[in-house]
Design a protein around this motif. Structure first.
Motif, mmCIF file in Angstrom:
data_model
loop_
_atom_site.group_PDB
_atom_site.id
_atom_site.type_symbol
_atom_site.label_atom_id
_atom_site.label_comp_id
_atom_site.label_asym_id
_atom_site.label_seq_id
_atom_site.Cartn_x
_atom_site.Cartn_y
_atom_site.Cartn_z
ATOM 1 N N ASP A 67 64.780 -38.880 41.174
ATOM 2 C CA ASP A 67 64.739 -37.785 41.788
ATOM 3 C C ASP A 67 65.058 -37.992 43.394
ATOM 4 N N GLU A 68 64.617 -39.092 43.799
ATOM 5 C CA GLU A 68 64.604 -39.709 45.427
ATOM 6 C C GLU A 68 66.387 -39.638 45.388
ATOM 7 N N ALA A 69 67.164 -40.339 44.547
ATOM 8 C CA ALA A 69 68.761 -40.520 44.749
ATOM 9 C C ALA A 69 69.297 -39.466 44.295
ATOM 10 N N GLY A 70 68.726 -38.503 43.673
ATOM 11 C CA GLY A 70 69.578 -37.080 43.041
ATOM 12 C C GLY A 70 70.580 -37.559 41.996
ATOM 13 N N ARG A 71 70.202 -38.431 41.271
ATOM 14 C CA ARG A 71 71.323 -39.028 40.315
ATOM 15 C C ARG A 71 70.455 -39.282 39.004
ATOM 16 N N PHE A 72 71.569 -39.007 37.884
ATOM 17 C CA PHE A 72 70.994 -39.628 36.526
ATOM 18 C C PHE A 72 71.175 -41.046 36.510
ATOM 19 N N ARG A 73 70.446 -41.749 35.712
ATOM 20 C CA ARG A 73 70.581 -43.127 35.560
ATOM 21 C C ARG A 73 70.749 -43.348 34.008
ATOM 22 N N ILE A 74 71.719 -44.364 33.751
ATOM 23 C CA ILE A 74 71.807 -44.507 32.348
ATOM 24 C C ILE A 74 71.885 -46.073 32.119
#
Length: 226
Positions: free
Chosen positions: A175-182
């Protein structure tokens, strides 16, 4: 119509982060495709001894024979109905290595008979892998591969554990970065870690009817057997 991952997770789907829910709701019922772009911080494999096998798989867009850091990355998830009438979703990953991009292709269905998502790897769907999915406590989606089967003409054989690659995939939303992490790791129970990658990306949702399904996203050969 629910997506293939909604069917596989059942009530557990509601425990996923809302952004993960939407990404894995991609399907004919949602009318949406999803396109992601980002960077893989690291793409790795176990060592030089593995390269010939990865290079062979790379000819059919199975795994990635190269390694590196900060590799631009794209993933395309597009739903369509295959020639056997099954709802199918593409998982086409492109790693933009210097000089020559590398693709890692998969198409996925939900199999009521097997009670799970089935992942067909590569351009010719020679390998079918059972995928077992769950939501973890943080709302991430965790995927673990199970039995694998090799199909070519009359050949229909289980892949023995000695040579099988077992995958664990964890996809979350920051949420903080506004990115999906995989994070992806493929291991063998006897030889240990073989291949993997990790990084992050952003994603946009696209109307399927307007976007369509490019021919190069679909496999060259389709396999009826799950």
């Amino acid at each position: 119509m629910t997506s293939i991952f909604q069917r596989a997770l059942g009530a557990g789907f509601d425990r996923l982060h809302p952004r993960i829910q939407r990404r894995f709701s991609v399907g004919l019922g949602s009318g949406e495709a999803c396109a992601g772009r980002g960077v893989m911080d690291r793409v790795w494999h176990a060592g030089t001894w593995l390269r010939p096998f990865l290079a062979l798989g790379g000819t059919r867009h199975i795994l990635v024979p190269r390694s590196g850091r900060d590799i631009p990355f794209a993933i395309e998830n597009v739903p369509y109905r295959d020639s056997f009438g099954r709802e199918t979703v593409t998982f086409v990953r492109t790693f933009a290595f210097p000089g020559r991009p590398q693709r890692f292709d998969a198409t996925m269905i939900f199999s009521p008979e097997r009670g799970c998502v089935v992942d067909y790897l590569g351009t010719h769907q020679h390998l079918a892998t059972d995928l077992h999915v769950q939501a973890d406590r943080s709302g991430a989606l965790v995927i673990r591969s199970g039995e694998q089967r090799f199909r070519e003409g009359p050949v229909d054989a289980r892949v023995p554990a000695l040579i099988r690659g077992d995958a664990v995939v964890r996809e979350s939303y920051d949420d903080e970065a506004g990115r999906f992490r995989i994070q992806v790791t493929v291991s063998n129970r006897y030889f240990g870690p073989l291949f993997g990658y990790e990084g992050s990306f952003t994603a946009e949702h696209i109307d399927v009817a307007a976007h369509g399904v490019r021919a190069d996203l679909r496999p060259v050969r389709e396999e009826a057997r799950a």
